[in-house]
Design an enzyme around this catalytic site. Sequence first.
Site, mmCIF file in Angstrom:
data_model
loop_
_atom_site.group_PDB
_atom_site.id
_atom_site.type_symbol
_atom_site.label_atom_id
_atom_site.label_comp_id
_atom_site.label_asym_id
_atom_site.label_seq_id
_atom_site.Cartn_x
_atom_site.Cartn_y
_atom_site.Cartn_z
ATOM 1 N N ASP A 45 0.813 -1.269 0.125
ATOM 2 C CA ASP A 45 0.169 0.215 0.038
ATOM 3 C C ASP A 45 0.978 1.202 -0.030
ATOM 4 O O ASP A 45 1.594 1.428 0.927
ATOM 5 C CB ASP A 45 -0.889 -0.080 1.193
ATOM 6 C CG ASP A 45 -2.016 0.895 1.302
ATOM 7 O OD1 ASP A 45 -2.768 0.660 1.910
ATOM 8 O OD2 ASP A 45 -1.846 1.942 0.486
ATOM 9 N N ASP B 178 -2.926 2.582 -6.189
ATOM 10 C CA ASP B 178 -1.956 2.632 -5.316
ATOM 11 C C ASP B 178 -1.824 1.457 -4.377
ATOM 12 O O ASP B 178 -1.268 1.257 -3.256
ATOM 13 C CB ASP B 178 -1.922 3.615 -4.260
ATOM 14 C CG ASP B 178 -2.956 3.848 -3.527
ATOM 15 O OD1 ASP B 178 -4.249 3.049 -3.639
ATOM 16 O OD2 ASP B 178 -3.439 4.512 -2.593
ATOM 17 N N GLU B 179 -2.606 0.259 -4.672
ATOM 18 C CA GLU B 179 -2.287 -1.044 -3.642
ATOM 19 C C GLU B 179 -2.280 -2.250 -4.682
ATOM 20 O O GLU B 179 -3.119 -2.399 -5.671
ATOM 21 C CB GLU B 179 -3.897 -1.171 -3.079
ATOM 22 C CG GLU B 179 -3.923 -0.244 -1.965
ATOM 23 C CD GLU B 179 -5.310 -0.369 -1.524
ATOM 24 O OE1 GLU B 179 -5.822 -1.525 -1.080
ATOM 25 O OE2 GLU B 179 -5.918 0.539 -1.300
#
Length: 426
Positions: A33, A135-136
Site C-alpha cells: 500500500d 496504489d495497492e
Amino acid sequence: MYEGALKIKLTNTNKSFIIILVKFMERQILHVDVNNAFLSWLAVNMLEKGSNIDIRTIPSIIGGDEEARKGIVLAKSMKAKECGIVTGEPIYQAKRKCPGLQIYRSDFKVFKKYSDELYNMLLEYTDKIERFSIDECFMDMTEYLIKDTLLNKAKEINKRVKSELGFTVNIGVAHNKLLAKMASDFTKPDRIHTLYNEEIPTKMWTLPISELFMIGRKTVPKLHNMGIKTIGDLAHTDRNLLIKKFGKQGNTMWEYSNGIDNSEVNYQYERPKCIGNEITLPEDICNISKLEEILLALAEQVSYRLRKSNLLANSVSVHLKTKEFINTSHQGKLELTTSNTKTIYKKAKQLLNEMYKAGTFIRLIGLRVDNLVETDEVQLSLFDNENKAKNEKLNSVIDELKDKYGYNSVTLAGKMNVGDYIKFKE
DNA sequence: TCTGGGGTCCTAGGACCC
DNA sequence: TCTGGGGTCCTAGGACCC
C-alpha cells in the site's frame, strides 16, 4: 491445491499429517500500500523535475477545482494533517484551518506512471499480482514458504521502493488477502506488519468496527445499536443473527472479523463490468436541452473508452443527482451490443427524457454502460447495414484524431458549446 | 460540513412464464 | 376464473471501496 488439501477426508491415521500439510500450504499474501499515494507521487514528480521543495514536508494538499464546485481535499501532507485537515472536506474549510496551505491539482498521468513503476518492480518477485487500485497491490508469495524468507522479501521490497522509486509503502503480511490488507493499514508510514491467525485477538479484535474492511459509515451505527463496538465484539456475535439482520453482508462481516477470507489473488486481466463517466455541473441546471448536450459529451467519452478497450455494451444507464442530493437512475437494454457514440447517446437521451421531471435542478449527470463483451466475441448482425458501417468509420476517424491531437481536439457537433461546462481529462 | 469520480456487488420488487 | 407457487430476468436504488 490449497482448497483441495482441505477437502481430503480426515482419518485418525492421516489426521496429524494433514494438519501439518495444510499449515505448510497456507498461502503467503502480501498487501503493498503506497503511503499517501497522490501527495507522495506528486512530490516525487516535482523533485524529479527540479523543484527544490518536497511538498511532503510542508502543509500541503491535493484538491479539486473550487470554482467548478469540486473543491474537496483528495490528499494531505502530515503537516496539513496536524492542522486537522481531513480527506474529503471542502478546500475553503481546509484553508481556514491552516493559513499558508499549499494546494496542488491532481494529475492522473503522473499517478499512473509511478503506479506502473511500482507494479513492474513487484513483478520481479512474483507474477501473481492483483492491482487492487492505483496504489495497492496484493501479491501471492506462496512460493516463499518459510516465514523468515517471506519477511525478508517484504523488507527488501519496502527498502527498494524507497531507494529506487522515492516514495514509501506499507506492507501487510498474512495468510489471506483480508488480513494482509488489515495489516498494511496498522501504523504508517514505511512499515511492515504481520497479521497471522494467532495475532488476530491482539492486533485486530481490539480495533473499532469502523476499521474492518467493508464496514462503512452506514453500517457502523447499526452495529453500535446492537452493542457491537470492536471487531472482537463482532467476531463473537452469533453469525446467524448477523445474517438475519444484514443478509449476505452479515455473513461476510462475521467471516472478516474472524479473519476468514478464501478469495484468490486475481492476477489475470479481467475485463471491466461497466464503464461510466459523470460530472458535477459548475451550476445546477434545469434545462433539458442543456442536459442533453452534456449527455452527448458523456456518451462520446464513454464510447471512446469502450472502443479503446475493444468492448461492446449491452445496456445504458443515466444517473441524475438533484440540487437536494437526491439520486435517481434509469437504465435500458440496447437492441444490439454497440460501442457507437450515436447509438449510446440515443438510448441515453431517451432514458433522460423518461426520468427527468421538468423544473428539477440537476447537480450531477452521469452515463454508464453495462453488460460488456469483447468486440470479437460478438457475431456481426445480419442486418448490419451501410449506415452502421458509416458510423463505425466515423468513430474510428474521430478516435484516431483524438489519439493524435488530444481528446478535446475533435467532438461531435452538439458538444461545441458544452465546453463551457465540461473540461475533459486527457 | 454545502459535500468528486470511477468502480463492484447486493437487494427488493415487479413482470412474465409455466 | 378473483387466484398458488416457483423460477428467471430486469430495474432502481443503495452500500461499499479507493
